[in-house]
Design a protein around this motif. Structure first.
Motif, mmCIF file in Angstrom:
data_model
loop_
_atom_site.group_PDB
_atom_site.id
_atom_site.type_symbol
_atom_site.label_atom_id
_atom_site.label_comp_id
_atom_site.label_asym_id
_atom_site.label_seq_id
_atom_site.Cartn_x
_atom_site.Cartn_y
_atom_site.Cartn_z
ATOM 1 N N ILE A 118 -7.228 3.182 -4.249
ATOM 2 C CA ILE A 118 -6.595 3.181 -2.923
ATOM 3 C C ILE A 118 -7.135 2.058 -2.044
ATOM 4 C CG2 ILE A 118 -8.185 4.840 -1.825
ATOM 5 C CD1 ILE A 118 -5.583 5.949 -0.434
ATOM 6 N N GLU A 119 -8.400 1.735 -2.165
ATOM 7 C CA GLU A 119 -8.946 0.668 -1.321
ATOM 8 C C GLU A 119 -8.323 -0.675 -1.668
ATOM 9 O OE1 GLU A 119 -13.182 0.768 -1.450
ATOM 10 O OE2 GLU A 119 -13.320 2.733 -0.475
ATOM 11 N N ASP A 120 -8.133 -0.951 -2.955
ATOM 12 C CA ASP A 120 -7.499 -2.204 -3.365
ATOM 13 C C ASP A 120 -6.057 -2.259 -2.892
ATOM 14 O OD1 ASP A 120 -9.803 -3.085 -4.594
ATOM 15 O OD2 ASP A 120 -9.201 -2.419 -6.600
ATOM 16 N N MET A 121 -5.339 -1.137 -3.019
ATOM 17 C CA MET A 121 -3.953 -1.106 -2.574
ATOM 18 C C MET A 121 -3.872 -1.360 -1.067
ATOM 19 S SD MET A 121 -1.615 1.061 -0.918
ATOM 20 C CE MET A 121 0.042 0.478 -0.550
ATOM 21 N N LEU A 122 -4.746 -0.721 -0.295
ATOM 22 C CA LEU A 122 -4.718 -0.884 1.147
ATOM 23 C C LEU A 122 -5.134 -2.287 1.578
ATOM 24 C CD1 LEU A 122 -6.075 2.585 2.327
ATOM 25 C CD2 LEU A 122 -3.751 1.693 2.583
ATOM 26 N N LYS A 123 -6.013 -2.929 0.831
ATOM 27 C CA LYS A 123 -6.359 -4.319 1.139
ATOM 28 C C LYS A 123 -5.129 -5.220 1.016
ATOM 29 C CE LYS A 123 -11.272 -4.247 -0.115
ATOM 30 N NZ LYS A 123 -12.289 -4.706 -1.107
ATOM 31 N N LYS A 124 -4.336 -5.008 -0.031
ATOM 32 C CA LYS A 124 -3.104 -5.781 -0.194
ATOM 33 C C LYS A 124 -2.147 -5.495 0.959
ATOM 34 C CE LYS A 124 -3.264 -5.807 -5.270
ATOM 35 N NZ LYS A 124 -2.592 -5.346 -6.512
ATOM 36 N N TYR A 125 -2.029 -4.219 1.294
ATOM 37 C CA TYR A 125 -1.134 -3.840 2.382
ATOM 38 C C TYR A 125 -1.601 -4.446 3.699
ATOM 39 C CZ TYR A 125 0.893 -1.084 6.105
ATOM 40 O OH TYR A 125 1.515 -0.711 7.266
ATOM 41 N N GLN A 126 -2.860 -4.273 4.022
ATOM 42 C CA GLN A 126 -3.377 -4.731 5.317
ATOM 43 C C GLN A 126 -3.310 -6.243 5.461
ATOM 44 O OE1 GLN A 126 -7.220 -2.828 5.345
ATOM 45 N NE2 GLN A 126 -6.360 -0.807 5.750
ATOM 46 N N ALA A 127 -3.420 -6.958 4.346
ATOM 47 C CA ALA A 127 -3.323 -8.414 4.401
ATOM 48 C C ALA A 127 -1.930 -8.869 4.832
ATOM 49 C CB ALA A 127 -3.667 -9.004 3.034
ATOM 50 N N LYS A 128 -0.912 -8.057 4.557
ATOM 51 C CA LYS A 128 0.462 -8.408 4.902
ATOM 52 C C LYS A 128 0.953 -7.715 6.175
ATOM 53 C CE LYS A 128 1.867 -9.174 0.082
ATOM 54 N NZ LYS A 128 2.852 -8.828 -0.967
ATOM 55 N N ALA A 129 0.296 -6.628 6.545
ATOM 56 C CA ALA A 129 0.807 -5.790 7.625
ATOM 57 C C ALA A 129 0.848 -6.512 8.965
ATOM 58 C CB ALA A 129 -0.035 -4.525 7.740
ATOM 59 N N ALA A 130 -0.227 -7.224 9.297
ATOM 60 C CA ALA A 130 -0.288 -7.869 10.608
ATOM 61 C C ALA A 130 0.814 -8.909 10.768
ATOM 62 C CB ALA A 130 -1.663 -8.505 10.807
ATOM 63 N N GLU A 131 1.036 -9.722 9.735
ATOM 64 C CA GLU A 131 2.053 -10.774 9.842
ATOM 65 C C GLU A 131 3.457 -10.193 9.887
ATOM 66 O OE1 GLU A 131 2.827 -12.282 5.309
ATOM 67 O OE2 GLU A 131 0.879 -12.806 6.185
ATOM 68 N N GLN A 132 3.649 -8.985 9.316
ATOM 69 C CA GLN A 132 4.963 -8.357 9.355
ATOM 70 C C GLN A 132 5.136 -7.422 10.557
ATOM 71 O OE1 GLN A 132 6.515 -6.741 5.732
ATOM 72 N NE2 GLN A 132 5.667 -8.359 4.445
ATOM 73 N N GLY A 133 4.075 -7.256 11.334
ATOM 74 C CA GLY A 133 4.167 -6.444 12.536
ATOM 75 C C GLY A 133 4.316 -4.959 12.281
ATOM 76 N N VAL A 134 3.673 -4.467 11.207
ATOM 77 C CA VAL A 134 3.737 -3.041 10.898
ATOM 78 C C VAL A 134 2.342 -2.431 11.024
ATOM 79 C CG1 VAL A 134 5.723 -3.333 9.387
ATOM 80 C CG2 VAL A 134 3.444 -3.416 8.408
ATOM 81 N N ASP A 135 2.257 -1.118 10.846
ATOM 82 C CA ASP A 135 1.006 -0.379 10.976
ATOM 83 C C ASP A 135 -0.129 -1.105 10.249
ATOM 84 O OD1 ASP A 135 -1.100 1.622 10.184
ATOM 85 O OD2 ASP A 135 0.196 2.972 11.302
ATOM 86 N N VAL A 136 -1.163 -1.489 10.995
ATOM 87 C CA VAL A 136 -2.188 -2.362 10.420
ATOM 88 C C VAL A 136 -3.175 -1.615 9.535
ATOM 89 C CG1 VAL A 136 -2.040 -4.052 12.280
ATOM 90 C CG2 VAL A 136 -3.670 -2.149 12.474
ATOM 91 N N LEU A 137 -3.188 -0.273 9.589
ATOM 92 C CA LEU A 137 -4.110 0.507 8.766
ATOM 93 C C LEU A 137 -3.449 0.970 7.469
ATOM 94 C CD1 LEU A 137 -5.846 2.645 11.555
ATOM 95 C CD2 LEU A 137 -6.698 0.558 10.465
ATOM 96 N N GLY A 138 -2.281 1.586 7.578
ATOM 97 C CA GLY A 138 -1.542 1.988 6.383
ATOM 98 C C GLY A 138 -2.021 3.254 5.718
ATOM 99 N N TYR A 139 -2.801 4.084 6.415
ATOM 100 C CA TYR A 139 -3.355 5.281 5.784
ATOM 101 C C TYR A 139 -2.310 6.374 5.547
ATOM 102 C CZ TYR A 139 -7.862 3.305 7.288
ATOM 103 O OH TYR A 139 -8.947 2.504 7.497
#
Length: 408
Positions: free
Chosen positions: A282-303
């Motif tokens: 889950i930590e690896d998946m969330l790192k991928k998500y969080q790296a893209k979240a800010a630039e796409q303007g979505v939830d920056v945590l993703g939990y």
């Protein structure tokens, strides 16, 4: 409605794609949730396609914006099935899944729910599955943590007030709260629903305050949650425990918006970075998500949503691979008969399509300082008070003390 197709690669264009279709809130009041979910799905599709696809076929996501409007959902799923000819289906939250079910049942299709509460209690459809950890009695698991901790207080509470939106999810949660109150012998002194369009919660909460409840259980949606928490502070609401099934406290934007106003509030989570919660991957998946979240303007945590959408697709992907195709009955039988290892833990589905073992976290917000969202990546900000297996702290009460103690 906007169709968004993702995931094809040069290496896999030779084969017909496996289409995964779903409606999602990409606009409207629940758009923040929907866009985060879509990004979680995109990450899975990109990974699968880079690895060669499923059974040698690329994955393609077919997504329509339901505009946060349940009335659009039946038409979207009819189009996905009859026009787009999708192979696999995801569904959305409680309010959006319920109107989709008759179309799905008519077509005898597998559906993987992403965050719907107690839908199959009504339909009892063998092709329905649910990725959120509600378990076989979602109304119970969503509310039990709140009441189990409250009833352990000294002195024990005797009264409870119930309030929520007049919508599918909230009404289901309130049903669960009523059952908990009956089980524990609590007197319900206030039990009301408000229209989903409500923006002024002062009359509602003042009427509730007049009953002097020991416990206040709220079943709300994101904008309601913000309004109710702010109003509770404005009118100096002072029950022993305040919180409930409050959708929105899981979102990074609302965590940031409310900041210290969250201290002492009880709510629910499915994943948070407490030391008692460790799921491989889950930590690896969330790192991928969080790296893209800010630039796409979505939830920056993703939990709350992205990791579970990713896990839903992990389940579907394994079923396709192991059965060698997209035959709906074979997929349904495989998912019913096997345990799955996902980034949100090991999952086995019961006859109703829910997790065999529920795993809803009841959490209490603590030690929130200011409005920096990054503080929520640290342990101790959302203390798990239930279930015992994942518990990371004890309930602090009454509510006024929980706020003060959390801020010291």
């Amino acid at each position: 409605m906007i169709a968004a197709l993702y995931g094809s690669t040069d290496a896999s264009r030779a084969a017909d794609p496996i289409k995964v279709g779903f409606a999602m809130q990409l606009t409207g009041p629940l758009a923040g949730n929907g866009k985060a979910a879509l990004l979680g799905a995109q990450i899975w599709a990109d990974e699968v396609n880079k690895a060669g696809g499923l059974i040698g076929r690329p994955v393609e996501l077919v997504v329509y914006d339901d505009q946060s409007n349940p009335g659009l959902v039946p038409g979207i799923y009819s189009k996905l099935l009859d026009v787009d000819k999708v192979d696999l289906l995801l569904s959305n939250n409680t309010n959006q899944t319920a109107p989709a079910m008759p179309t799905i049942i008519q077509h005898k299709r597998l559906i993987m729910g992403m965050f719907a509460l107690a839908i199959n209690e009504q339909f009892k459809y063998p092709g329905y599955f649910q990725i959120q950890p509600y378990g076989p009695n979602g109304k119970d698991s969503l509310t039990r943590g709140f009441f189990e901790n409250a009833i352990a207080m000294n002195p024990k509470p005797t009264t409870v007030a119930l309030v929520g939106a007049d919508a599918e999810f909230s009404k289901n949660a309130l049903d669960g709260a009523r059952a908990q109150a009956k089980r524990l012998g609590l007197n319900i002194v206030y039990d009301k629903v408000y229209p989903p369009t409500t923006v002024n919660f002062t009359p509602v909460l003042k009427a509730m305050q007049a009953t002097s409840p020991d416990l206040v259980f709220v079943a709300s949606y994101p904008s309601d949650t913000v309004g109710i928490i702010r109003t509770a502070h404005e009118i100096n609401l002072e029950p022993k425990v305040f919180g409930g099934a409050m959708v929105g406290t899981q979102y990074a934007a609302i965590k940031q918006q409310l900041g210290e106003a969250l201290n002492g509030v009880l709510s629910f989570e499915q994943y948070i970075p407490e030391p008692t919660v460790k799921f491989p991957g889950i930590e690896d998946m969330l790192k991928k998500y969080q790296a893209k979240a800010a630039e796409q303007g979505v939830d920056v945590l993703g939990y709350y949503v992205p990791a579970f959408v990713y896990s839903a697709l992990q389940v579907l992907g394994e079923a396709v691979t192991k059965t060698g195709g997209v035959d709906q009955q074979k997929l349904i039988s495989y998912i019913h008969g096997n345990k799955f290892t996902t980034v949100v833990g090991d999952i086995a589905f019961g006859p109703d399509g829910e997790w065999v073992e529920p795993r809803m976290f009841a959490v209490q917000f603590r030690n929130i300082k200011g409005n920096d969202v990054q503080q929520f990546t640290q342990p101790g900000k959302e203390v798990i008070i239930y279930p015992p297996k994942y518990k990371s702290g004890d309930l602090v009460y009454p509510f006024v003390n929980a706020q003060k103690n959390a801020q010291n």
